[in-house]
Design a protein around this motif. Sequence first.
Motif, PDB file in Angstrom:
ATOM      1  N   GLY A   1       3.001  -2.979   2.667  1.00  0.00           N
ATOM      2  CA  GLY A   1       1.576  -3.221   2.809  1.00  0.00           C
ATOM      3  C   GLY A   1       0.723  -2.334   1.934  1.00  0.00           C
ATOM      4  N   GLN A   2       1.346  -1.399   1.247  1.00  0.00           N
ATOM      5  CA  GLN A   2       0.604  -0.484   0.402  1.00  0.00           C
ATOM      6  C   GLN A   2       1.136  -0.542  -1.016  1.00  0.00           C
ATOM      7  OE1 GLN A   2       0.873   3.376   2.170  1.00  0.00           O
ATOM      8  NE2 GLN A   2      -0.113   2.778   4.093  1.00  0.00           N
ATOM      9  N   MET A   3       0.343  -0.032  -1.922  1.00  0.00           N
ATOM     10  CA  MET A   3       0.730  -0.002  -3.326  1.00  0.00           C
ATOM     11  C   MET A   3       1.976   0.859  -3.508  1.00  0.00           C
ATOM     12  SD  MET A   3      -1.665   0.985  -6.564  1.00  0.00           S
ATOM     13  CE  MET A   3      -1.077   0.876  -8.241  1.00  0.00           C
ATOM     14  N   GLY A   4       2.985   0.293  -4.132  1.00  0.00           N
ATOM     15  CA  GLY A   4       4.239   0.987  -4.337  1.00  0.00           C
ATOM     16  C   GLY A   4       5.316   0.610  -3.349  1.00  0.00           C
ATOM     17  N   ASP A   5       4.969  -0.102  -2.254  1.00  0.00           N
ATOM     18  CA  ASP A   5       5.980  -0.533  -1.298  1.00  0.00           C
ATOM     19  C   ASP A   5       6.841  -1.641  -1.891  1.00  0.00           C
ATOM     20  OD1 ASP A   5       5.004   1.291   0.435  1.00  0.00           O
ATOM     21  OD2 ASP A   5       3.900  -0.139   1.687  1.00  0.00           O
ATOM     22  N   ILE A   6       8.028  -1.788  -1.332  1.00  0.00           N
ATOM     23  CA  ILE A   6       9.007  -2.756  -1.833  1.00  0.00           C
ATOM     24  C   ILE A   6       9.313  -3.768  -0.742  1.00  0.00           C
ATOM     25  CG2 ILE A   6      11.356  -3.071  -2.714  1.00  0.00           C
ATOM     26  CD1 ILE A   6      11.205  -0.306  -3.919  1.00  0.00           C
TER      27      ILE A   6
ATOM     28  N   ASN B   1      10.996  -7.494   6.410  1.00  0.00           N
ATOM     29  CA  ASN B   1      10.363  -7.143   5.139  1.00  0.00           C
ATOM     30  C   ASN B   1      10.774  -8.124   4.035  1.00  0.00           C
ATOM     31  OD1 ASN B   1       8.587  -5.566   3.612  1.00  0.00           O
ATOM     32  ND2 ASN B   1      10.239  -4.269   2.844  1.00  0.00           N
ATOM     33  N   GLU B   2      10.799  -9.405   4.385  1.00  0.00           N
ATOM     34  CA  GLU B   2      11.147 -10.462   3.442  1.00  0.00           C
ATOM     35  C   GLU B   2      10.039 -11.504   3.412  1.00  0.00           C
ATOM     36  OE1 GLU B   2      16.033 -10.363   4.025  1.00  0.00           O
ATOM     37  OE2 GLU B   2      14.850 -12.102   4.669  1.00  0.00           O
ATOM     38  N   ILE B   3       9.970 -12.213   2.306  1.00  0.00           N
ATOM     39  CA  ILE B   3       9.022 -13.308   2.161  1.00  0.00           C
ATOM     40  C   ILE B   3       9.665 -14.397   1.311  1.00  0.00           C
ATOM     41  CG2 ILE B   3       7.900 -12.341   0.119  1.00  0.00           C
ATOM     42  CD1 ILE B   3       5.259 -13.505   1.262  1.00  0.00           C
ATOM     43  N   THR B   4       9.472 -15.639   1.692  1.00  0.00           N
ATOM     44  CA  THR B   4      10.029 -16.762   0.950  1.00  0.00           C
ATOM     45  C   THR B   4       9.087 -17.169  -0.179  1.00  0.00           C
ATOM     46  OG1 THR B   4       9.039 -18.290   2.546  1.00  0.00           O
ATOM     47  CG2 THR B   4      11.315 -17.599   2.932  1.00  0.00           C
ATOM     48  N   TYR B   5       9.662 -17.820  -1.169  1.00  0.00           N
ATOM     49  CA  TYR B   5       8.901 -18.140  -2.376  1.00  0.00           C
ATOM     50  C   TYR B   5       7.765 -19.118  -2.104  1.00  0.00           C
ATOM     51  CZ  TYR B   5      10.816 -22.852  -2.804  1.00  0.00           C
ATOM     52  OH  TYR B   5      11.129 -24.167  -2.587  1.00  0.00           O
ATOM     53  N   ASP B   6       7.905 -19.976  -1.059  1.00  0.00           N
ATOM     54  CA  ASP B   6       6.869 -20.968  -0.803  1.00  0.00           C
ATOM     55  C   ASP B   6       5.624 -20.363  -0.164  1.00  0.00           C
ATOM     56  OD1 ASP B   6       8.289 -20.346   1.461  1.00  0.00           O
ATOM     57  OD2 ASP B   6       8.178 -22.351   2.333  1.00  0.00           O
ATOM     58  N   LYS B   7       5.644 -19.088   0.176  1.00  0.00           N
ATOM     59  CA  LYS B   7       4.470 -18.415   0.725  1.00  0.00           C
ATOM     60  C   LYS B   7       3.823 -17.488  -0.309  1.00  0.00           C
ATOM     61  CE  LYS B   7       5.795 -18.542   5.590  1.00  0.00           C
ATOM     62  NZ  LYS B   7       6.957 -19.420   5.401  1.00  0.00           N
ATOM     63  N   ILE B   8       4.243 -17.600  -1.553  1.00  0.00           N
ATOM     64  CA  ILE B   8       3.685 -16.786  -2.626  1.00  0.00           C
ATOM     65  C   ILE B   8       2.689 -17.636  -3.406  1.00  0.00           C
ATOM     66  CG2 ILE B   8       4.197 -15.436  -4.680  1.00  0.00           C
ATOM     67  CD1 ILE B   8       6.973 -14.962  -3.626  1.00  0.00           C
TER      68      ILE B   8
ATOM     69  N   ARG C   1       0.247 -12.736   1.488  1.00  0.00           N
ATOM     70  CA  ARG C   1      -0.511 -12.201   2.602  1.00  0.00           C
ATOM     71  C   ARG C   1       0.387 -11.270   3.415  1.00  0.00           C
ATOM     72  NH1 ARG C   1      -3.045 -16.814   6.114  1.00  0.00           N
ATOM     73  NH2 ARG C   1      -0.816 -17.245   6.357  1.00  0.00           N
ATOM     74  N   PRO C   2      -0.133 -10.160   3.889  1.00  0.00           N
ATOM     75  CA  PRO C   2       0.710  -9.253   4.675  1.00  0.00           C
ATOM     76  C   PRO C   2       1.280  -9.905   5.927  1.00  0.00           C
ATOM     77  CG  PRO C   2      -1.288  -8.139   3.965  1.00  0.00           C
ATOM     78  CD  PRO C   2      -1.455  -9.580   3.623  1.00  0.00           C
ATOM     79  N   GLU C   3       0.533 -10.827   6.543  1.00  0.00           N
ATOM     80  CA  GLU C   3       1.016 -11.461   7.767  1.00  0.00           C
ATOM     81  C   GLU C   3       2.147 -12.452   7.509  1.00  0.00           C
ATOM     82  OE1 GLU C   3      -3.122 -13.152   6.738  1.00  0.00           O
ATOM     83  OE2 GLU C   3      -2.100 -11.218   6.840  1.00  0.00           O
ATOM     84  N   ASP C   4       2.360 -12.855   6.269  1.00  0.00           N
ATOM     85  CA  ASP C   4       3.468 -13.760   5.950  1.00  0.00           C
ATOM     86  C   ASP C   4       4.785 -13.012   5.742  1.00  0.00           C
ATOM     87  OD1 ASP C   4       1.868 -15.995   6.100  1.00  0.00           O
ATOM     88  OD2 ASP C   4       1.351 -15.953   3.972  1.00  0.00           O
ATOM     89  N   ILE C   5       4.739 -11.711   5.672  1.00  0.00           N
ATOM     90  CA  ILE C   5       5.960 -10.918   5.500  1.00  0.00           C
ATOM     91  C   ILE C   5       6.660 -10.798   6.847  1.00  0.00           C
ATOM     92  CG2 ILE C   5       6.894  -8.725   4.691  1.00  0.00           C
ATOM     93  CD1 ILE C   5       4.341  -8.331   3.077  1.00  0.00           C
TER      94      ILE C   5
ATOM     95  N   GLN D   1      -9.136  -6.576  -2.425  1.00  0.00           N
ATOM     96  CA  GLN D   1     -10.145  -6.198  -1.445  1.00  0.00           C
ATOM     97  C   GLN D   1     -10.006  -6.971  -0.136  1.00  0.00           C
ATOM     98  OE1 GLN D   1     -13.977  -6.579  -3.305  1.00  0.00           O
ATOM     99  NE2 GLN D   1     -13.636  -4.892  -4.734  1.00  0.00           N
ATOM    100  N   ASN D   2      -9.497  -8.198  -0.207  1.00  0.00           N
ATOM    101  CA  ASN D   2      -9.314  -8.981   1.011  1.00  0.00           C
ATOM    102  C   ASN D   2      -7.977  -8.717   1.690  1.00  0.00           C
ATOM    103  OD1 ASN D   2      -7.712 -10.114  -0.921  1.00  0.00           O
ATOM    104  ND2 ASN D   2      -8.419 -12.231  -0.626  1.00  0.00           N
ATOM    105  N   GLY D   3      -7.221  -7.747   1.209  1.00  0.00           N
ATOM    106  CA  GLY D   3      -5.953  -7.398   1.825  1.00  0.00           C
ATOM    107  C   GLY D   3      -4.742  -8.094   1.248  1.00  0.00           C
ATOM    108  N   VAL D   4      -4.927  -9.045   0.347  1.00  0.00           N
ATOM    109  CA  VAL D   4      -3.805  -9.754  -0.264  1.00  0.00           C
ATOM    110  C   VAL D   4      -3.064  -8.811  -1.206  1.00  0.00           C
ATOM    111  CG1 VAL D   4      -3.162 -11.685  -1.761  1.00  0.00           C
ATOM    112  CG2 VAL D   4      -4.927 -11.980  -0.031  1.00  0.00           C
ATOM    113  N   LEU D   5      -1.744  -8.924  -1.202  1.00  0.00           N
ATOM    114  CA  LEU D   5      -0.908  -8.043  -2.002  1.00  0.00           C
ATOM    115  C   LEU D   5      -0.451  -8.765  -3.269  1.00  0.00           C
ATOM    116  CD1 LEU D   5       1.372  -6.675   0.873  1.00  0.00           C
ATOM    117  CD2 LEU D   5      -0.840  -5.782   0.104  1.00  0.00           C
ATOM    118  N   LYS D   6      -0.596  -8.094  -4.389  1.00  0.00           N
ATOM    119  CA  LYS D   6      -0.044  -8.606  -5.639  1.00  0.00           C
ATOM    120  C   LYS D   6       1.324  -7.964  -5.854  1.00  0.00           C
ATOM    121  CE  LYS D   6      -0.837  -9.009 -10.611  1.00  0.00           C
ATOM    122  NZ  LYS D   6      -1.727  -8.668 -11.750  1.00  0.00           N
ATOM    123  N   ILE D   7       2.349  -8.789  -6.011  1.00  0.00           N
ATOM    124  CA  ILE D   7       3.710  -8.281  -6.133  1.00  0.00           C
ATOM    125  C   ILE D   7       4.276  -8.642  -7.505  1.00  0.00           C
ATOM    126  CG2 ILE D   7       4.125  -8.447  -3.659  1.00  0.00           C
ATOM    127  CD1 ILE D   7       5.785 -10.973  -4.210  1.00  0.00           C
TER     128      ILE D   7
END
Length: 243
Positions: free
Chosen positions: A77-82, A204-211, A196-200, A168-174
């Motif tokens: 959820g923060q810059m630098g997280d994996i 700590n995984e996210i699928t490609y269709d939520k990117i 979106r952080p709530e989609d993780i 600014q809206n909380g969305v993470l760029k990965i």
Amino acid sequence: MMRNVAILIAASLALMSCARVADVGKRPDFSETAGTYEHRAMSVIPLPETLTTERPTETASLWSKDRQSLLGDRRAGQMGDIMTVVIEINDKAEISNSTARSRSSGEDMAVSNLMGLDTRFSKKFLEGASLDPAVDLSSSSSSEGDGSVKRKEKLTLRVAATVVEVLQNGVLKIQGSQEVRVNFELRELLVTGYVRPEDITRQNEITYDKIAGARISYGGRGQITDVQQPRYGQQVADIILPF
């Protein structure tokens, strides 16, 4: 003019050939990780806005919200997280269109016996001429079309991505990259997008269709990839030749 263009093309091909000759017998090199966007994101540690002193009792509880606690939120959820990006693409599309059209028409008019008109017509013009049929018209037209599209794609991959920016809206760029070298062939996987952080998930995984704005590239470079590509001269000829 054409001679100068030919000389320029020959010189360019010679330079490209010399550059490729220098790589003969060498394995493809890995990309540099130092200085990349992910490396800078993990290197820069933002300072906290306020300094708070935690009491020992707050860190001793099992129900603490800290990431190191038993039930803490360990999602990125923060810059630098994996986080882990799961790519499971199994798409199949099949389209088939067929059209057919046919039309025919005919007109037939005869004057076989109308108050001796056919006899007078025969005597006045040609012997043996007849008004049966007087007018005979026919026409026909047809068209047929057939088209089909069939494609199938299947890709199953997992890659670790780094949070390089928090909007600014909380969305993470990965952004994530992975390179695997086997003998003289280097396979590379690149993933970028917004999540979106709530989609993780809790894993700590996210699928490609939520990117959102996902850019997924899977390819490589090396001897096998080089053989599969046409030569530079052939590529230039395909561009210049109009036929």
